[in-house]
Design an enzyme around this catalytic site. Structure first.
Site, mmCIF file in Angstrom:
data_model
loop_
_atom_site.group_PDB
_atom_site.id
_atom_site.type_symbol
_atom_site.label_atom_id
_atom_site.label_comp_id
_atom_site.label_asym_id
_atom_site.label_seq_id
_atom_site.Cartn_x
_atom_site.Cartn_y
_atom_site.Cartn_z
ATOM 1 C CG ASP A 245 -10.460 -3.248 -14.670
ATOM 2 O OD1 ASP A 245 -11.460 -3.997 -14.433
ATOM 3 O OD2 ASP A 245 -10.733 -1.742 -15.808
ATOM 4 C CB CYS B 118 -5.285 -2.130 7.257
ATOM 5 S SG CYS B 118 -4.689 -1.883 6.244
ATOM 6 C CB CYS C 202 -6.314 2.609 10.040
ATOM 7 S SG CYS C 202 -6.642 3.877 9.009
ATOM 8 C CB CYS D 124 -10.112 3.547 3.274
ATOM 9 S SG CYS D 124 -10.324 1.900 4.109
ATOM 10 C CB CYS E 285 -18.757 2.594 -5.490
ATOM 11 S SG CYS E 285 -17.167 3.383 -5.478
ATOM 12 C CB CYS F 274 -11.275 4.828 -0.059
ATOM 13 S SG CYS F 274 -11.188 4.761 -1.921
ATOM 14 C CB CYS G 20 -4.901 5.756 2.042
ATOM 15 S SG CYS G 20 -3.761 3.535 2.967
#
Length: 348
Positions: free
Chosen positions: A132, A186, A189, A192, A212, A242, A246
């Site tokens: 990152d 997923c 669904c 989120c 966000c 989110c 889940c």
């Protein structure tokens, strides 16, 4: 490599190729829509994110690594526990991943050790480690190397581990066989999308970072838009909603490392107490933590917003008095960013 990776605390090791051309159109569209907000480096790097061999010349394969980060003592009903924190408005909530040691430091050191193990086996090779920390399409590389699939919230999801893990990469000049990707699970669904407090997930697989909470409380340096402040609640560093909702995160794994154990004083603290942290105390309590990189001013900005939301929620008399007193003590702060958010909070 899997055995070496597990010995170093990684959950899974994969290999991806360097042809990410099919991801370029989506990346450029995301940037063109301005969804990256004030993260100007995203636009500056442009397509280099999708071209590993341009970022590190000579790269022909990318080794990807996944590391679970739930603290070792995390209870079985941890998702319910975390949702309960959001119902106590006078307490500050820090995202789960940031309650322990800075993941950049942990993963980078262990990826370097993995690289050394590989070099002992095959001889010296060209490499560069990322966590990152550079223009790297981490989630795309992870998905292509079988670490999981891209969830509708844009994070990588694994059937065995949910999404509560960090990702890291080693760009190498070795031609390695690529891992097989996994299929998406997923289905229909969209929990989120529905739960996001600011509706930042504007469509499946499409995130407007400008809305966000994680972006607003961590990456964004300026004032938080006034219309979004009430939606942030008591989240003072990041947001896990989110992920908490889940269904796949019932399979989230505890970390094998003590590095991600929760530090005392970073979570469950009263907002009034956090507002009173001096810069020295902030630096001391966040030493070695990812939180330190936002600095004391942005920390106070975030806590002030949460304090304003707590006052609007109608706390008990003692908590309300403590919050107002702590905010009053910050009204004359030398930084205008703090003063503005404190004044807003008191107006609530």
């Amino acid at each position: 490599m899997q055995v070496w990776g597990r010995e170093l605390g990684f959950s899974q090791i994969g290999v991806a190729g360097v042809d990410l051309s099919s991801a370029e159109a989506g990346l450029m569209q995301w940037l063109a829509q301005g969804f990256h907000g004030s993260m100007d480096y995203m636009a500056a790097h442009g397509l280099r994110r999708a071209r590993p061999a341009e970022l590190v010349p000579g790269t022909v394969s990318v080794i990807t690594a996944r590391m679970d980060y739930l603290p070792r003592q995390t209870p079985a009903d941890w998702q319910a526990v975390e949702f309960d924190r959001l119902k106590r408005p006078a307490e500050g909530v820090v995202s789960v991943y940031a309650r322990g040691r800075d993941y950049h430091k942990v993963l980078r050191a262990r990826l370097q050790k993995l690289q050394s193990r590989i070099a002992d086996e095959v001889g010296p090779f060209g490499h560069r480690v990322f966590t990152d920390s550079a223009p790297v399409l981490e989630a795309e590389l992870a998905a292509r190397s079988g670490q999981g699939w891209r969830g509708k919230h844009t994070l990588v999801l694994s059937r065995e581990a949910g999404s509560m893990f960090f990702l890291g990469e080693i760009y190498v000049d070795l031609a390695l066989p690529a891992s097989a990707p996994v299929t998406a699970h997923c289905g229909s669904c969209q929990a989120c999308l529905d739960i996001c407090p600011t509706q930042a997930i504007v469509a499946p697989h499409r995130l407007d970072a400008r809305r966000c909470v994680s972006y607003l409380t961590i990456e964004h340096a300026g004032p938080i838009p006034s219309e979004l402040r009430p939606l942030i609640g008591n989240r003072i560093y990041g947001c896990d909603d989110c992920q908490l909702v889940c269904p796949w995160n019932k399979f989230a794994q505890r970390s094998a490392l003590p590095d991600f154990d929760e530090r005392e004083g970073l979570n469950g603290q009263s907002l009034a107490r956090l507002l009173d942290w001096t810069e020295d105390e902030f630096l001391r309590r966040t030493e070695g933590s990812a939180i330190r990189r936002i600095g004391h001013v942005r920390w106070l900005r975030n806590v002030a917003v949460a304090a304003g939301n707590a006052l609007a929620a109608g706390p008990d008399a003692a908590a309300g008095a403590a919050l107002r007193a702590a905010l009053q003590r910050r009204l004359e702060h030398p930084d205008p960013l703090v003063r503005e958010h404190v004044a807003w909070a008191l107006s609530r």
